[in-house]
Design a protein around this motif. Structure first.
Motif, PDB file in Angstrom:
ATOM      1  N   ILE A  68       0.505  -1.216  -0.031  1.00  0.00           N
ATOM      2  CA  ILE A  68      -0.097   0.032  -0.117  1.00  0.00           C
ATOM      3  C   ILE A  68       0.880   1.219  -0.051  1.00  0.00           C
ATOM      4  N   GLN A  91      -5.594   2.067  -1.375  1.00  0.00           N
ATOM      5  CA  GLN A  91      -5.974   1.863  -0.094  1.00  0.00           C
ATOM      6  C   GLN A  91      -5.418   2.913   0.806  1.00  0.00           C
ATOM      7  N   SER A  96      -3.689   0.480   7.367  1.00  0.00           N
ATOM      8  CA  SER A  96      -2.536  -0.662   7.330  1.00  0.00           C
ATOM      9  C   SER A  96      -1.689  -0.594   8.096  1.00  0.00           C
TER      10      SER A  96
END
Length: 187
Positions: A68, A91, A96
């Motif tokens: 990501i 994303q 994350s």
């Protein structure tokens, strides 16, 4: 190993001749399922096993985080270079990263718990080096084990020692607080 234990401990159904036979039916199966469930619960609470289960999740989370981050960096570079990029597909990096840190926190807690268990085990071996035989296995008495009465007297002496230390500390704190007002009057 579970089958002989359930046969010897569980109720026995009489066979066709009226003699007790091995346990049949759902009762034995249910007992085995309970034993398996108990073993799984013990593994869930074992910090080392939990740590081993979390490591692959941490690796996967780190890979996802790096992927990501790379995608976000590439998109930001393209935007800085004036290239038009679609808004979909990227994303959120912060989610994350939050997932990765949550797994790291869980791993840290597992390691701390394992360390505490180990230090308690060392302290237990240091202060009570001999074992007490369990009531479930009286025939398996070890040569190094203490009789229960000696174990009780050892525990009572440890409690008395802890109370003496507690009382000495209380006395010391009373003396210190008793001297504090008189020394303030001298100043």
């Amino acid at each position: 190993m579970a089958a002989p234990m359930s046969q010897s401990l569980g109720p026995q159904n009489p066979g066709p001749s009226g003699a007790p036979g091995p346990q049949l039916g759902p009762g034995g199966n249910q007992q085995q399922q309970q034993q398996l469930g108990l073993a799984q619960q013990q593994q869930e609470f074992d910090p080392v096993q939990r740590y081993r289960m979390l490591i692959p999740q941490l690796k996967e989370s780190l890979q996802n985080l790096m992927k990501i981050a790379a995608l976000n960096l590439a998109q930001n570079t393209n935007i800085d270079n004036g290239q038009k990029i679609g808004d979909g597909g990227v994303q959120r990096f912060d989610k994350s990263l939050e997932e990765f840190y949550a797994l790291c926190d869980q791993l840290e807690l597992c390691l701390r718990l394992a360390y505490e268990c180990l230090s308690q085990s060392y302290d237990s071996a240091k202060h009570s080096p001999t074992l007490v035989p369990t009531a479930t296995k009286p025939d398996a008495v070890q040569t190094e084990s203490l009789p229960y009465t000696q174990y009780l007297s050892m525990i009572k002496s440890q409690i008395a020692c802890a109370k003496d230390i507690h009382n000495a500390l209380l006395e010391c704190s009373k003396k210190i607080t008793g001297k504090t007002p008189t020394t303030q009057g001298v100043l």
